[in-house]
Write an enzyme that holds these catalytic residues in place. Sequence first.
Site, PDB file in Angstrom:
ATOM      1  N   ARG A  43      11.263  46.577 -53.068  1.00 50.33           N
ATOM      2  CA  ARG A  43      11.597  47.271 -51.825  1.00 50.33           C
ATOM      3  C   ARG A  43      11.049  48.696 -51.795  1.00 50.33           C
ATOM      4  NH1 ARG A  43      17.736  45.137 -50.388  1.00 50.33           N
ATOM      5  NH2 ARG A  43      17.237  42.911 -50.529  1.00 50.33           N
ATOM      6  N   ASP A 156      27.797  51.515 -40.150  1.00 54.83           N
ATOM      7  CA  ASP A 156      27.116  51.068 -41.352  1.00 54.83           C
ATOM      8  C   ASP A 156      26.342  52.242 -41.920  1.00 54.83           C
ATOM      9  OD1 ASP A 156      26.480  48.031 -42.489  1.00 54.83           O
ATOM     10  OD2 ASP A 156      24.930  49.481 -43.044  1.00 54.83           O
TER      11      ASP A 156
END
Length: 286
Positions: A43, A156
């Site tokens: 990532r 979030d």
Amino acid sequence: MSGSTGSGIDRLSTSDFRRLASFIENYSGIKMSSNKRTMVEGRLRKRARALGLESLSEYCRTLFEDGGMVGEAINLIDAVTTNKTDFFREIPHFQFLADHVLPQLAGGDIRIGIDVPLKVWSAACSTGAEPYSLAMMLEEFGRQIRGFRFSVLATDICTEVLAIAREAIYPETMIAPIPDALRRSCLRRSRDKDRSLVRISPALRGKVSFGRLNLMDDSYPVDKDMDVIFCRNILIYFDRPTQEAVVRRLVGHLKPGGYLFVGHTESMAGFTLPLRPVASSVFQKR
């Protein structure tokens, strides 16, 4: 290439992985064990390329030695956050909400949802399936009660998933758990028949608001009078002291008599909190 192995694959050094893991845990509470190293490498290679950096070691040097963390921290957390979500995930929670919680709240001396709006918070909302599932359930319940009002706050830590949630467009493959009646009333299909996409209806989108929030922060910019809080399947990423600290802060935003829902694999055992269990992984504030 600096940071590469002889195979030409860019890898994190042990010291760089430890520095990253320590920062990620301190910032977000998420533990990065060594078995997640390959995932982190994959990532962060994308982040390194996006910044025009040639290797993971250069990326880490930019973050930790050249002051780059100030501008990159949110992107780093976005990159390593795992976001698993489904509509009506852990369906017994939604059934308990509809069959027990909502009638109880609406039937009190102050009729929640009628005399005052019902307020629900979906913490760790990911791409929005949970808060929209809640809104669908509340909308359906409200059809039985004239003047029923509610709002859903969804938060979030990841900005990328919040952007998806606000857009409220999902592949048709995601909507199988949504009951047929709710699909008809709450979803709009793409006019382009070649695109298998649906979007949450404008009326329902108007009941849900989104914001970025880090559960590791010492305080939350959220109203203190929530009736229901869903914080599910995020606590498992924290150690026990962090779990208790996060839940304590969440409970501070819950009305007395309000309800907290956590994931089915998450436990409050041993925590000294003003909560009593009322169903599997459902707790009421004393």
